[in-house]
Design an enzyme around this catalytic site. Structure first.
Site, PDB file in Angstrom:
ATOM      1  N   ARG A 126       4.541  -5.726  10.705  1.00  0.00           N
ATOM      2  CA  ARG A 126       4.629  -4.318  10.282  1.00  0.00           C
ATOM      3  C   ARG A 126       5.470  -3.613  11.337  1.00  0.00           C
ATOM      4  O   ARG A 126       5.064  -3.488  12.493  1.00  0.00           O
ATOM      5  CB  ARG A 126       3.234  -3.707  10.176  1.00  0.00           C
ATOM      6  CG  ARG A 126       3.285  -2.196  10.119  1.00  0.00           C
ATOM      7  CD  ARG A 126       1.982  -1.576   9.717  1.00  0.00           C
ATOM      8  NE  ARG A 126       1.724  -1.821   8.305  1.00  0.00           N
ATOM      9  CZ  ARG A 126       0.770  -1.211   7.607  1.00  0.00           C
ATOM     10  NH1 ARG A 126      -0.023  -0.328   8.186  1.00  0.00           N
ATOM     11  NH2 ARG A 126       0.596  -1.462   6.326  1.00  0.00           N
ATOM     12  N   HIS A 153       7.289  -1.762   1.259  1.00  0.00           N
ATOM     13  CA  HIS A 153       5.958  -2.341   1.482  1.00  0.00           C
ATOM     14  C   HIS A 153       5.699  -3.339   0.339  1.00  0.00           C
ATOM     15  O   HIS A 153       4.886  -3.084  -0.556  1.00  0.00           O
ATOM     16  CB  HIS A 153       4.931  -1.200   1.490  1.00  0.00           C
ATOM     17  CG  HIS A 153       3.604  -1.556   2.094  1.00  0.00           C
ATOM     18  ND1 HIS A 153       3.300  -2.803   2.598  1.00  0.00           N
ATOM     19  CD2 HIS A 153       2.468  -0.799   2.270  1.00  0.00           C
ATOM     20  CE1 HIS A 153       2.061  -2.800   3.060  1.00  0.00           C
ATOM     21  NE2 HIS A 153       1.544  -1.601   2.868  1.00  0.00           N
ATOM     22  N   GLN A 156       2.113  -4.569  -0.685  1.00  0.00           N
ATOM     23  CA  GLN A 156       1.351  -3.530  -1.369  1.00  0.00           C
ATOM     24  C   GLN A 156       1.679  -3.536  -2.863  1.00  0.00           C
ATOM     25  O   GLN A 156       0.783  -3.486  -3.710  1.00  0.00           O
ATOM     26  CB  GLN A 156       1.694  -2.160  -0.752  1.00  0.00           C
ATOM     27  CG  GLN A 156       0.977  -1.007  -1.398  1.00  0.00           C
ATOM     28  CD  GLN A 156      -0.514  -1.008  -1.083  1.00  0.00           C
ATOM     29  OE1 GLN A 156      -0.886  -1.027   0.069  1.00  0.00           O
ATOM     30  NE2 GLN A 156      -1.346  -0.988  -2.104  1.00  0.00           N
ATOM     31  N   ASP A 245       0.616   8.737  -2.614  1.00  0.00           N
ATOM     32  CA  ASP A 245       0.544   8.264  -1.231  1.00  0.00           C
ATOM     33  C   ASP A 245       0.574   9.515  -0.343  1.00  0.00           C
ATOM     34  O   ASP A 245       0.872  10.627  -0.835  1.00  0.00           O
ATOM     35  CB  ASP A 245       1.753   7.340  -0.955  1.00  0.00           C
ATOM     36  CG  ASP A 245       1.751   6.734   0.443  1.00  0.00           C
ATOM     37  OD1 ASP A 245       0.704   6.774   1.121  1.00  0.00           O
ATOM     38  OD2 ASP A 245       2.810   6.215   0.860  1.00  0.00           O
ATOM     39  N   CYS A 285      -2.190   3.699  -2.363  1.00  0.00           N
ATOM     40  CA  CYS A 285      -2.143   2.527  -1.473  1.00  0.00           C
ATOM     41  C   CYS A 285      -3.162   2.628  -0.352  1.00  0.00           C
ATOM     42  O   CYS A 285      -3.541   1.615   0.226  1.00  0.00           O
ATOM     43  CB  CYS A 285      -0.738   2.357  -0.913  1.00  0.00           C
ATOM     44  SG  CYS A 285      -0.134   3.830  -0.061  1.00  0.00           S
ATOM     45  N   ARG A 313      -5.135  -6.524  -2.104  1.00  0.00           N
ATOM     46  CA  ARG A 313      -4.167  -6.813  -1.026  1.00  0.00           C
ATOM     47  C   ARG A 313      -4.380  -8.249  -0.549  1.00  0.00           C
ATOM     48  O   ARG A 313      -3.431  -9.016  -0.395  1.00  0.00           O
ATOM     49  CB  ARG A 313      -4.344  -5.831   0.141  1.00  0.00           C
ATOM     50  CG  ARG A 313      -3.816  -4.431  -0.104  1.00  0.00           C
ATOM     51  CD  ARG A 313      -2.299  -4.413  -0.258  1.00  0.00           C
ATOM     52  NE  ARG A 313      -1.633  -4.992   0.896  1.00  0.00           N
ATOM     53  CZ  ARG A 313      -1.389  -4.342   2.046  1.00  0.00           C
ATOM     54  NH1 ARG A 313      -1.703  -3.079   2.165  1.00  0.00           N
ATOM     55  NH2 ARG A 313      -0.775  -4.949   3.053  1.00  0.00           N
TER      56      ARG A 313
HETATM   57  N1  NVA Z   1       3.845   5.610   3.136  1.00  0.00           N
HETATM   58  C1  NVA Z   1       2.731   5.208   3.969  1.00  0.00           C
HETATM   59  C2  NVA Z   1       2.138   3.962   3.451  1.00  0.00           C
HETATM   60  C3  NVA Z   1       0.924   3.495   4.222  1.00  0.00           C
HETATM   61  C4  NVA Z   1       0.356   2.223   3.683  1.00  0.00           C
HETATM   62  C5  NVA Z   1       3.212   5.033   5.396  1.00  0.00           C
HETATM   63  O1  NVA Z   1       4.258   4.415   5.586  1.00  0.00           O
HETATM   64  O2  NVA Z   1       2.552   5.544   6.302  1.00  0.00           O
HETATM   65  N1   CP Z   2      -2.078   0.284   2.393  1.00  0.00           N
HETATM   66  C1   CP Z   2      -1.938  -0.164   3.639  1.00  0.00           C
HETATM   67  O1   CP Z   2      -0.975  -0.857   3.978  1.00  0.00           O
HETATM   68  O2   CP Z   2      -2.949   0.187   4.468  1.00  0.00           O
HETATM   69  P1   CP Z   2      -2.947   0.020   6.053  1.00  0.00           P
HETATM   70  O3   CP Z   2      -1.892   0.941   6.587  1.00  0.00           O
HETATM   71  O4   CP Z   2      -4.316   0.402   6.484  1.00  0.00           O
HETATM   72  O5   CP Z   2      -2.628  -1.410   6.385  1.00  0.00           O
END
Ligand code: NVA
Ligand code: CP
Length: 328
Positions: A126, A153, A156, A245, A285, A313
């Protein structure tokens, strides 16, 4: 002389094995790294593995293997679902947080790629910068899975479409209305619409649209229909799914207050959910900021499938990992 020849032979063999492995390895950086058949196979495999796990069957395809998980950003679902999933499939997962690795800061991305490739069987990362993800995969000799970047993502979206597939029994004529910021989740939906036929609408304030080149690409492909709407009522009309989101993603949290004002008409509340003219699923998500992009009652409503989505997931990722390991 003979010793030199043997050494040369060994070097060549090792080099060709490494070369072949590098060429053959399958990464999962975008949902489009899988073709349509592979996506459908992954969904069926996810359901198969989910059933095995629920029945406590002895299924350990990753016995004695190790997964390195790099996190440059916080996470609950991604960390726990990968760590638990890989463990339940027989392997061991290592958590490498922002302070452990300092990817691109303490050490070059391409150095980390090769170091981790020497110890592990797979990498999940990540990261902030999508270019770093591409570089990580380019230099790694083992498969790399994208666990979110500022751009997309893909894990997801595999879990999301798996959830819709399970709930509806098919993916025919699906109308998805995403309400909120045109962010990494939207880019993943757009990528998915290059593989599966969808009617996808991104309902967002002006100036918060997703990447224009990606929209053009989807429109040119003639596989799906994609619309951008700035009207939260018209945009969700006849939607099978309303998805939202957070309004400010990780890395944008200093904009929370400014965005709260800009996005206030784009909150998913019971009025919006009831205005579609259909029995519409609600998806997110997560993590959700209740009271901002979604109300508490929508999160708790019988239309909300957010926790099935979160559980999936793990099942979707297990299938992705098995699938890319099979490609080696
Ligand atoms: N758009 C959000 C998704 C989190 C799973 C982020 O990038 O923070
Ligand atoms: N949806 C998702 O990726 O959650 P986290 O940021 O908690 O991993």
């Amino acid at each position: 002389m003979k010793r030199n020849l043997i050494t040369l032979f060994l070097i060549k063999t090792l080099a060709s094995t490494f070369y072949k492995r590098n060429i053959m390895k399958q990464d999962f950086l975008h949902i489009t790294d899988f073709d349509t058949n592979e996506i459908m196979e992954t969904l069926d495999l996810a359901i198969e593995i989910k059933t095995k796990l629920k029945n406590n069957e002895n299924y350990k395809p990753f016995k004695d293997q190790s997964l390195a998980m790099i996190f440059a950003k916080p996470s609950a679902r991604t960390r726990v679902s990968f760590e638990t999933g890989f463990f339940r499939l027989g392997g061991h997962a290592l958590y490498l947080g922002p302070k452990d690795i300092g990817i691109g800061k303490r050490e070059a991305v391409k150095d980390i790629s090769r170091v981790l490739s020497g110890y592990n069987d797979m990498i999940m990362a990540r990261l902030f910068d999508h270019k770093h993800m591409i570089e990580l995969a380019k230099y790694a000799s083992i498969p790399v899975i994208n666990g979110l970047t500022d751009f997309n993502h893909p894990c997801q979206i595999m879990a999301d479409i798996l959830t819709v597939y399970e709930k509806k029994g098919n993916l025919n004529n699906l109308k998805i209305a995403y309400v909120g910021d045109g962010n990494n989740i939207v880019h993943s939906w757009l990528n998915l619409s290059l593989r599966l036929p969808l009617h996808f609408t991104c309902v967002c304030p002006e100036g918060y649209e997703p990447d224009n080149n990606l929209i053009k690409l989807v429109n040119k492909s003639n596989i799906s229909t994609v619309e951008i709407s700035h009207d939260p009522i018209k945009g969700v009309h006849e939607a099978d799914v309303i998805y939202t989101d957070v309004w400010a993603s990780m890395g944008q949290k200093e904009e929370v207050e400014e965005r709260e004002n800009i996005f206030k008409n784009f909150q998913v509340n019971s009025n919006m959910l009831e205005s579609t003219g259909k029995n519409t699923f609600f998806m997110h998500c997560l993590p959700a900021e209740r009271g901002r992009e979604v109300t508490d009652d929508v999160m708790e409503s019988s239309n909300s499938i957010v926790f099935d989505q979160a559980e999936n997931r793990m099942h979707a990722q297990n299938a992705i990992m098995v699938k890319i390991a099979q490609a080696l």
